[in-house]
Design a protein around this motif. Sequence first.
Motif, PDB file in Angstrom:
ATOM      1  N   UNK A  94      41.872  43.460  31.146  1.00 38.99           N
ATOM      2  CA  UNK A  94      42.203  42.996  32.029  1.00 38.99           C
ATOM      3  C   UNK A  94      43.261  43.966  32.989  1.00 38.99           C
ATOM      4  N   UNK A  95      43.320  45.199  33.194  1.00 41.28           N
ATOM      5  CA  UNK A  95      43.677  45.938  33.885  1.00 41.28           C
ATOM      6  C   UNK A  95      41.937  46.301  34.641  1.00 41.28           C
ATOM      7  N   UNK A  96      40.431  45.960  33.864  1.00 42.64           N
ATOM      8  CA  UNK A  96      39.154  47.009  34.164  1.00 42.64           C
ATOM      9  C   UNK A  96      38.641  44.754  35.728  1.00 42.64           C
ATOM     10  N   UNK A  97      39.673  43.869  35.274  1.00 42.17           N
ATOM     11  CA  UNK A  97      39.417  42.811  35.908  1.00 42.17           C
ATOM     12  C   UNK A  97      40.361  42.990  36.921  1.00 42.17           C
ATOM     13  N   UNK A  98      41.208  43.520  36.956  1.00 42.74           N
ATOM     14  CA  UNK A  98      42.394  43.726  38.273  1.00 42.74           C
ATOM     15  C   UNK A  98      41.675  44.764  39.533  1.00 42.74           C
ATOM     16  N   UNK A  99      41.149  45.330  38.979  1.00 42.69           N
ATOM     17  CA  UNK A  99      40.590  46.846  39.802  1.00 42.69           C
ATOM     18  C   UNK A  99      39.211  46.836  40.126  1.00 42.69           C
ATOM     19  N   UNK A 112      52.367  35.216  33.918  1.00 49.79           N
ATOM     20  CA  UNK A 112      51.238  34.539  33.440  1.00 49.79           C
ATOM     21  C   UNK A 112      51.498  35.008  31.527  1.00 49.79           C
ATOM     22  N   UNK A 113      52.509  34.045  30.682  1.00 43.39           N
ATOM     23  CA  UNK A 113      52.985  34.310  29.744  1.00 43.39           C
ATOM     24  C   UNK A 113      51.907  33.891  28.795  1.00 43.39           C
ATOM     25  N   UNK A 114      50.432  34.119  29.155  1.00 42.90           N
ATOM     26  CA  UNK A 114      49.982  33.271  27.264  1.00 42.90           C
ATOM     27  C   UNK A 114      49.186  34.742  27.049  1.00 42.90           C
ATOM     28  N   UNK A 115      48.722  34.031  25.922  1.00 42.12           N
ATOM     29  CA  UNK A 115      47.721  35.259  24.848  1.00 42.12           C
ATOM     30  C   UNK A 115      46.484  35.198  25.730  1.00 42.12           C
ATOM     31  N   UNK A 116      46.355  36.935  25.307  1.00 42.98           N
ATOM     32  CA  UNK A 116      45.053  37.338  25.671  1.00 42.98           C
ATOM     33  C   UNK A 116      43.685  36.545  25.016  1.00 42.98           C
ATOM     34  N   UNK A 117      42.420  36.218  25.102  1.00 41.68           N
ATOM     35  CA  UNK A 117      41.686  36.644  25.765  1.00 41.68           C
ATOM     36  C   UNK A 117      41.644  35.409  26.918  1.00 41.68           C
ATOM     37  N   UNK A 145      40.793  43.565  47.207  1.00 43.55           N
ATOM     38  CA  UNK A 145      41.548  43.474  48.425  1.00 43.55           C
ATOM     39  C   UNK A 145      42.790  42.416  47.471  1.00 43.55           C
ATOM     40  N   UNK A 146      42.617  41.893  46.147  1.00 46.30           N
ATOM     41  CA  UNK A 146      43.550  40.577  46.011  1.00 46.30           C
ATOM     42  C   UNK A 146      43.907  40.977  44.130  1.00 46.30           C
ATOM     43  N   UNK A 147      44.401  42.173  44.201  1.00 43.08           N
ATOM     44  CA  UNK A 147      44.702  42.727  43.005  1.00 43.08           C
ATOM     45  C   UNK A 147      46.570  42.720  42.929  1.00 43.08           C
ATOM     46  N   UNK A 148      47.089  42.854  43.830  1.00 44.78           N
ATOM     47  CA  UNK A 148      48.415  42.406  43.830  1.00 44.78           C
ATOM     48  C   UNK A 148      49.033  41.080  43.423  1.00 44.78           C
ATOM     49  N   UNK A 149      47.489  40.121  44.030  1.00 44.03           N
ATOM     50  CA  UNK A 149      48.061  38.529  43.912  1.00 44.03           C
ATOM     51  C   UNK A 149      47.373  38.879  42.070  1.00 44.03           C
ATOM     52  N   UNK A 150      46.542  38.518  42.390  1.00 42.87           N
ATOM     53  CA  UNK A 150      46.047  38.876  40.687  1.00 42.87           C
ATOM     54  C   UNK A 150      47.423  39.628  39.725  1.00 42.87           C
ATOM     55  N   UNK A 151      47.596  40.862  40.348  1.00 47.15           N
ATOM     56  CA  UNK A 151      48.654  41.439  39.373  1.00 47.15           C
ATOM     57  C   UNK A 151      50.016  40.642  39.057  1.00 47.15           C
ATOM     58  N   UNK A 152      49.993  40.364  40.337  1.00 50.19           N
ATOM     59  CA  UNK A 152      51.547  38.735  39.609  1.00 50.19           C
ATOM     60  C   UNK A 152      51.135  37.571  39.473  1.00 50.19           C
ATOM     61  N   UNK A 153      50.200  37.360  39.057  1.00 50.82           N
ATOM     62  CA  UNK A 153      49.789  35.982  38.281  1.00 50.82           C
ATOM     63  C   UNK A 153      49.803  36.508  37.141  1.00 50.82           C
ATOM     64  N   UNK A 154      49.134  38.199  36.768  1.00 47.20           N
ATOM     65  CA  UNK A 154      48.838  38.591  35.446  1.00 47.20           C
ATOM     66  C   UNK A 154      50.642  38.449  34.752  1.00 47.20           C
ATOM     67  N   UNK A 200      42.717  36.375  31.090  1.00 46.96           N
ATOM     68  CA  UNK A 200      42.304  37.464  31.178  1.00 46.96           C
ATOM     69  C   UNK A 200      40.835  36.639  31.719  1.00 46.96           C
ATOM     70  N   UNK A 201      40.381  35.158  30.851  1.00 50.25           N
ATOM     71  CA  UNK A 201      39.481  34.420  31.711  1.00 50.25           C
ATOM     72  C   UNK A 201      40.199  33.556  33.007  1.00 50.25           C
ATOM     73  N   UNK A 202      41.444  33.321  32.841  1.00 50.98           N
ATOM     74  CA  UNK A 202      41.479  32.716  33.901  1.00 50.98           C
ATOM     75  C   UNK A 202      41.946  33.409  35.225  1.00 50.98           C
ATOM     76  N   UNK A 203      42.082  34.552  34.846  1.00 49.38           N
ATOM     77  CA  UNK A 203      42.128  36.027  35.778  1.00 49.38           C
ATOM     78  C   UNK A 203      40.524  36.065  36.761  1.00 49.38           C
ATOM     79  N   UNK A 204      39.809  36.091  35.863  1.00 47.68           N
ATOM     80  CA  UNK A 204      38.244  35.830  36.257  1.00 47.68           C
ATOM     81  C   UNK A 204      38.174  34.893  37.004  1.00 47.68           C
ATOM     82  N   UNK A 205      37.964  33.682  36.652  1.00 48.95           N
ATOM     83  CA  UNK A 205      38.095  32.688  37.069  1.00 48.95           C
ATOM     84  C   UNK A 205      38.946  32.643  38.530  1.00 48.95           C
ATOM     85  N   UNK A 206      40.430  32.811  38.454  1.00 47.14           N
ATOM     86  CA  UNK A 206      40.686  33.080  40.165  1.00 47.14           C
ATOM     87  C   UNK A 206      40.342  34.357  40.802  1.00 47.14           C
TER      88      UNK A 206
END
Lengths: 115, 259
Positions: B253-258, B15-20, B3-12, B23-29
């Motif tokens: 990253x896609x799997x975290x967002x979905x 946020x111009x930093x390297x993986x991983x 339900x928060x995929x649009x917010x997480x996508x916007x952050x993704x 992904x860890x930040x998105x997972x935390x949020x």
Amino acid sequence: MIKPQLDIPLLTKQFNETLILAILVHGRKHGYQLALEIESKSGGLFTFNHGTLYPILHRLEKEKLISGVWKQEGPKRQRKYYTLTSAGKKYLAAHVAQWRELFTQFFNIAGVIEG
Amino acid sequence: MNRFSSLLNSINDRLEIAQPIKSRILLEIAADLQDAHDFYLGQGHTEEEATRLTQERFLLDDAAIAELAAVHQPLVKKILDRFSLQVQSRWQRIILLLTLLTIAAVSGRVMMTSEFLADASPFVWPVWGTAIAGLLLFLYKFYQLYLIKNHTIRTLRKGVHSLALLGLLSLLFGLSGYFYELLVFGMQLVLPGGSLITVVCTVTDSAEKIIDIHNCYVRTSTVMMASLFVAMLIGLLWYALMNKIAQIEMAEAKSILLT
């Protein structure tokens, strides 16, 4: 150990930083718990956008003042918990002393007007 | 879908930093968002209200995103990651690959001849050393990524940037060898009481000196050619690994967002 320096334009940021470190004295917490606890302990006085929490947490972690550990919670969920390091405790003590000094000076001046 | 995929996508996206790390930040949020949502539901809000309130409280503005990026962006990685991202389209990759393979094949053919290696500078050996180290590192990462498919996001980039550093090291050895050979040759030509500047005037005095110049050219060009060849090959291997890693990280990253 990093020596805290109070910077007047960055007071809000540093204020939040001190609050986060102070809450972590009582044990490990994840980001959202920190925000909730700051709000509840201040009686709703200190509310801030949770989004601003992450840059502070990650910076403190980078500076080794707190440490983050990932824990698996259930089959699909992972959480990042933060704990205060020994360097963080020293930093907090020094920072609180600086805040105290700052407010003492502030009320020395403001108190004159009040009186 | 989350339900928060649009917010997480916007952050993704911002946020111009390297993986991983991203992904860890998105997972935390994402985990915190879910907690906040549950909290608002517990307070008696409807599903829509809880979602809206959560999104409002977790809004990461551009200043917060910039601050987060600054915390996680080391300068060296920033330069290397940007380079690997610059060549994105399939045609760009194919052209780059063909160009590098052609240069590698031509210079490799020259270097494999016995005359080339017979007069090589001793600095060629550390260059070959970096080549072997780079190849071993590549084979290890290849084994991890392609054969046993160990796609643990935290260890994905481990060692890959060392490969790029080995390429740089090879260039450093090459340059050191080049200047060393020039210096040795120059010192041989200096007349007693003279200086290196006088070499140019005395150099063509005899046929022997001309042969020395020829030998010097061979030795310096050998070491430079070898180091460029090795740096290019290592760069190619690094680029191939970076592309594979980027694919794995994007899928993560896609799997975290979905979910």
